[in-house]
Design a protein around this motif. Structure first.
Motif, PDB file in Angstrom:
ATOM      1  N   MET A 114      57.783  38.600  40.451  1.00  0.00           N
ATOM      2  CA  MET A 114      58.796  39.645  40.341  1.00  0.00           C
ATOM      3  C   MET A 114      58.121  41.000  40.518  1.00  0.00           C
ATOM      4  O   MET A 114      56.909  41.127  40.244  1.00  0.00           O
ATOM      5  CB  MET A 114      59.517  39.581  38.988  1.00  0.00           C
ATOM      6  CG  MET A 114      58.643  39.888  37.796  1.00  0.00           C
ATOM      7  SD  MET A 114      59.588  40.036  36.250  1.00  0.00           S
ATOM      8  CE  MET A 114      60.334  38.410  36.162  1.00  0.00           C
ATOM      9  N   PRO A 115      58.815  42.015  40.969  1.00  0.00           N
ATOM     10  CA  PRO A 115      58.209  43.340  41.124  1.00  0.00           C
ATOM     11  C   PRO A 115      57.752  43.895  39.773  1.00  0.00           C
ATOM     12  O   PRO A 115      58.527  43.919  38.805  1.00  0.00           O
ATOM     13  CB  PRO A 115      59.341  44.183  41.710  1.00  0.00           C
ATOM     14  CG  PRO A 115      60.278  43.196  42.331  1.00  0.00           C
ATOM     15  CD  PRO A 115      60.201  41.975  41.473  1.00  0.00           C
ATOM     16  N   ILE A 116      56.499  44.318  39.702  1.00  0.00           N
ATOM     17  CA  ILE A 116      55.942  44.905  38.488  1.00  0.00           C
ATOM     18  C   ILE A 116      55.922  46.422  38.660  1.00  0.00           C
ATOM     19  O   ILE A 116      55.180  46.950  39.493  1.00  0.00           O
ATOM     20  CB  ILE A 116      54.522  44.385  38.201  1.00  0.00           C
ATOM     21  CG1 ILE A 116      54.509  42.841  38.192  1.00  0.00           C
ATOM     22  CG2 ILE A 116      54.020  44.943  36.886  1.00  0.00           C
ATOM     23  CD1 ILE A 116      55.374  42.221  37.123  1.00  0.00           C
ATOM     24  N   GLU A 117      56.723  47.116  37.876  1.00  0.00           N
ATOM     25  CA  GLU A 117      56.891  48.556  38.044  1.00  0.00           C
ATOM     26  C   GLU A 117      55.920  49.336  37.166  1.00  0.00           C
ATOM     27  O   GLU A 117      55.848  49.137  35.958  1.00  0.00           O
ATOM     28  CB  GLU A 117      58.338  48.953  37.694  1.00  0.00           C
ATOM     29  CG  GLU A 117      58.670  50.395  38.009  1.00  0.00           C
ATOM     30  CD  GLU A 117      60.130  50.733  37.744  1.00  0.00           C
ATOM     31  OE1 GLU A 117      60.499  51.909  37.904  1.00  0.00           O
ATOM     32  OE2 GLU A 117      60.890  49.813  37.368  1.00  0.00           O
ATOM     33  N   ALA A 118      55.170  50.248  37.786  1.00  0.00           N
ATOM     34  CA  ALA A 118      54.242  51.160  37.105  1.00  0.00           C
ATOM     35  C   ALA A 118      53.321  50.429  36.125  1.00  0.00           C
ATOM     36  O   ALA A 118      53.285  50.736  34.941  1.00  0.00           O
ATOM     37  CB  ALA A 118      55.029  52.258  36.369  1.00  0.00           C
ATOM     38  N   PRO A 119      52.538  49.452  36.607  1.00  0.00           N
ATOM     39  CA  PRO A 119      51.660  48.716  35.690  1.00  0.00           C
ATOM     40  C   PRO A 119      50.445  49.529  35.251  1.00  0.00           C
ATOM     41  O   PRO A 119      49.866  50.281  36.038  1.00  0.00           O
ATOM     42  CB  PRO A 119      51.230  47.513  36.527  1.00  0.00           C
ATOM     43  CG  PRO A 119      51.256  48.015  37.933  1.00  0.00           C
ATOM     44  CD  PRO A 119      52.409  48.976  37.993  1.00  0.00           C
ATOM     45  N   GLU A 120      50.070  49.378  34.009  1.00  0.00           N
ATOM     46  CA  GLU A 120      48.851  49.989  33.465  1.00  0.00           C
ATOM     47  C   GLU A 120      48.084  48.908  32.718  1.00  0.00           C
ATOM     48  O   GLU A 120      48.560  48.367  31.717  1.00  0.00           O
ATOM     49  CB  GLU A 120      49.191  51.122  32.504  1.00  0.00           C
ATOM     50  CG  GLU A 120      47.962  51.728  31.836  1.00  0.00           C
ATOM     51  CD  GLU A 120      48.310  52.645  30.673  1.00  0.00           C
ATOM     52  OE1 GLU A 120      47.366  53.106  29.982  1.00  0.00           O
ATOM     53  OE2 GLU A 120      49.516  52.884  30.440  1.00  0.00           O
ATOM     54  N   VAL A 121      46.915  48.569  33.232  1.00  0.00           N
ATOM     55  CA  VAL A 121      46.100  47.532  32.602  1.00  0.00           C
ATOM     56  C   VAL A 121      45.484  48.086  31.321  1.00  0.00           C
ATOM     57  O   VAL A 121      44.755  49.081  31.348  1.00  0.00           O
ATOM     58  CB  VAL A 121      44.995  47.036  33.561  1.00  0.00           C
ATOM     59  CG1 VAL A 121      44.130  45.989  32.870  1.00  0.00           C
ATOM     60  CG2 VAL A 121      45.605  46.483  34.840  1.00  0.00           C
ATOM     61  N   VAL A 122      45.778  47.455  30.188  1.00  0.00           N
ATOM     62  CA  VAL A 122      45.272  47.943  28.902  1.00  0.00           C
ATOM     63  C   VAL A 122      44.260  46.991  28.274  1.00  0.00           C
ATOM     64  O   VAL A 122      43.590  47.349  27.300  1.00  0.00           O
ATOM     65  CB  VAL A 122      46.431  48.187  27.912  1.00  0.00           C
ATOM     66  CG1 VAL A 122      47.332  49.301  28.400  1.00  0.00           C
ATOM     67  CG2 VAL A 122      47.243  46.903  27.679  1.00  0.00           C
ATOM     68  N   GLU A 123      44.125  45.787  28.850  1.00  0.00           N
ATOM     69  CA  GLU A 123      43.193  44.832  28.256  1.00  0.00           C
ATOM     70  C   GLU A 123      42.857  43.743  29.273  1.00  0.00           C
ATOM     71  O   GLU A 123      43.716  43.292  30.022  1.00  0.00           O
ATOM     72  CB  GLU A 123      43.828  44.191  27.019  1.00  0.00           C
ATOM     73  CG  GLU A 123      42.951  43.187  26.286  1.00  0.00           C
ATOM     74  CD  GLU A 123      43.682  42.562  25.114  1.00  0.00           C
ATOM     75  OE1 GLU A 123      43.414  42.956  23.971  1.00  0.00           O
ATOM     76  OE2 GLU A 123      44.550  41.679  25.351  1.00  0.00           O
ATOM     77  N   ILE A 124      41.578  43.371  29.315  1.00  0.00           N
ATOM     78  CA  ILE A 124      41.132  42.233  30.121  1.00  0.00           C
ATOM     79  C   ILE A 124      40.341  41.307  29.203  1.00  0.00           C
ATOM     80  O   ILE A 124      39.419  41.743  28.517  1.00  0.00           O
ATOM     81  CB  ILE A 124      40.243  42.664  31.302  1.00  0.00           C
ATOM     82  CG1 ILE A 124      40.978  43.654  32.211  1.00  0.00           C
ATOM     83  CG2 ILE A 124      39.811  41.441  32.110  1.00  0.00           C
ATOM     84  CD1 ILE A 124      40.119  44.164  33.364  1.00  0.00           C
ATOM     85  N   LYS A 125      40.723  40.047  29.190  1.00  0.00           N
ATOM     86  CA  LYS A 125      40.011  39.070  28.371  1.00  0.00           C
ATOM     87  C   LYS A 125      39.659  37.853  29.220  1.00  0.00           C
ATOM     88  O   LYS A 125      40.336  37.542  30.202  1.00  0.00           O
ATOM     89  CB  LYS A 125      40.850  38.635  27.168  1.00  0.00           C
ATOM     90  CG  LYS A 125      40.882  39.663  26.051  1.00  0.00           C
ATOM     91  CD  LYS A 125      41.508  39.077  24.782  1.00  0.00           C
ATOM     92  CE  LYS A 125      41.407  40.056  23.634  1.00  0.00           C
ATOM     93  NZ  LYS A 125      41.975  39.487  22.371  1.00  0.00           N
ATOM     94  N   ALA A 126      38.614  37.160  28.803  1.00  0.00           N
ATOM     95  CA  ALA A 126      38.201  35.940  29.501  1.00  0.00           C
ATOM     96  C   ALA A 126      37.795  34.900  28.480  1.00  0.00           C
ATOM     97  O   ALA A 126      37.417  35.221  27.346  1.00  0.00           O
ATOM     98  CB  ALA A 126      37.043  36.233  30.449  1.00  0.00           C
ATOM     99  N   GLY A 127      37.878  33.650  28.870  1.00  0.00           N
ATOM    100  CA  GLY A 127      37.490  32.592  27.954  1.00  0.00           C
ATOM    101  C   GLY A 127      37.605  31.225  28.599  1.00  0.00           C
ATOM    102  O   GLY A 127      38.038  31.088  29.745  1.00  0.00           O
ATOM    103  N   MET A 128      37.218  30.220  27.820  1.00  0.00           N
ATOM    104  CA  MET A 128      37.253  28.843  28.284  1.00  0.00           C
ATOM    105  C   MET A 128      38.527  28.179  27.784  1.00  0.00           C
ATOM    106  O   MET A 128      38.713  27.979  26.586  1.00  0.00           O
ATOM    107  CB  MET A 128      36.036  28.080  27.756  1.00  0.00           C
ATOM    108  CG  MET A 128      35.837  26.745  28.408  1.00  0.00           C
ATOM    109  SD  MET A 128      35.135  26.884  30.058  1.00  0.00           S
ATOM    110  CE  MET A 128      33.433  27.233  29.645  1.00  0.00           C
TER     111      MET A 128
END
Length: 227
Positions: A114-128
């Motif tokens: 779906m169209p994502i309007e004005a996105p602002e990335v506030v967190e990036i996480k990684a894991g298993m």
């Protein structure tokens, strides 16, 4: 939501006494193992899951949704309700680090849902993430392998023993193996498991951990015993 929350504690063992499980001093009649793609608290002679490394992002956006969606990535609402989660990547070969270019790729794939309007990335996480060896979730009671071998060794010769006759650890359950589709499937299977624990529904044997026990008994039990 009526739950007691405790400080995250490393649990190295489970103890069962007088009808209660003791987990680092916290006692309960029921325990659910949901330890992810890392070391398990129970020892099994057969594999049930494998780790799937991946990254996910949390974004602020004007786009909101009341549902979770899955295509190549998953798009889901947050508990707070004012942000969205997008994830996750699937990487068999990894170095336990976060790819600095992962956010644009995840946003690109989310926009295909779906169209994502004005996105602002506030967190990036990684894991298993825990993925089962047969790609289906694992949910339900945990079988007592030693007792089942003692009473039902005939399974390895093709004798059919229904799940309701097997031995299980009292009050011990498992909920894992969703792989990269946990955003979509985990809430549903968690509800099924809670209803099973409360005795409201009959367990779904197609997702039960017993399937791995049957396969191991019929294919590999004698080979491993002779090694």
């Amino acid at each position: 939501i009526g739950c007691d929350l405790f400080t995250q504690t490393k649990v190295e063992s489970l103890d069962y006494h007088d009808g209660l499980w003791d987990v680092t001093g916290i006692k309960s009649r029921a325990v659910v193992l949901a330890t992810g793609g890392y070391e398990s608290l129970i020892s099994l002679p057969f594999p049930i899951q494998r780790g799937v490394w991946g990254e996910r992002i949390k974004i602020k956006t004007l786009t909101q949704t009341a549902h979770n969606y899955h295509k190549q990535v998953s798009l889901s609402k947050t508990v707070e309700g004012d942000a969205l989660y997008i994830g996750a990547t699937h990487k068999k070969n990894h170095d336990f680090s976060i790819d600095p270019d992962v956010a644009p790729w995840l946003l690109e794939k989310a926009n295909e849902i779906m169209p994502i309007e004005a996105p602002e990335v506030v967190e990036i996480k990684a894991g298993m993430r825990p993925g089962s060896v047969d790609y289906y979730p694992i949910m339900g009671k945990v079988p007592d392998v030693a007792k089942n071998i003692e009473d039902y060794e005939s399974i390895c010769n093709g004798v059919k023993v229904p799940p309701e006759r097997l031995h299980y650890f009292p009050g011990l359950y498992i909920h894992t193996g969703h792989g990269g589709r946990g955003y979509v499937t985990a809430p549903f299977t968690a509800r099924l498991l809670s209803e099973e624990i409360c005795g409201k529904v009959v367990p779904d044997s197609s997702l039960d951990m017993v399937r791995f026990f049957y396969r191991w008994m019929r294919r590999d039990y004698h080979k491993q015993r002779e090694m």
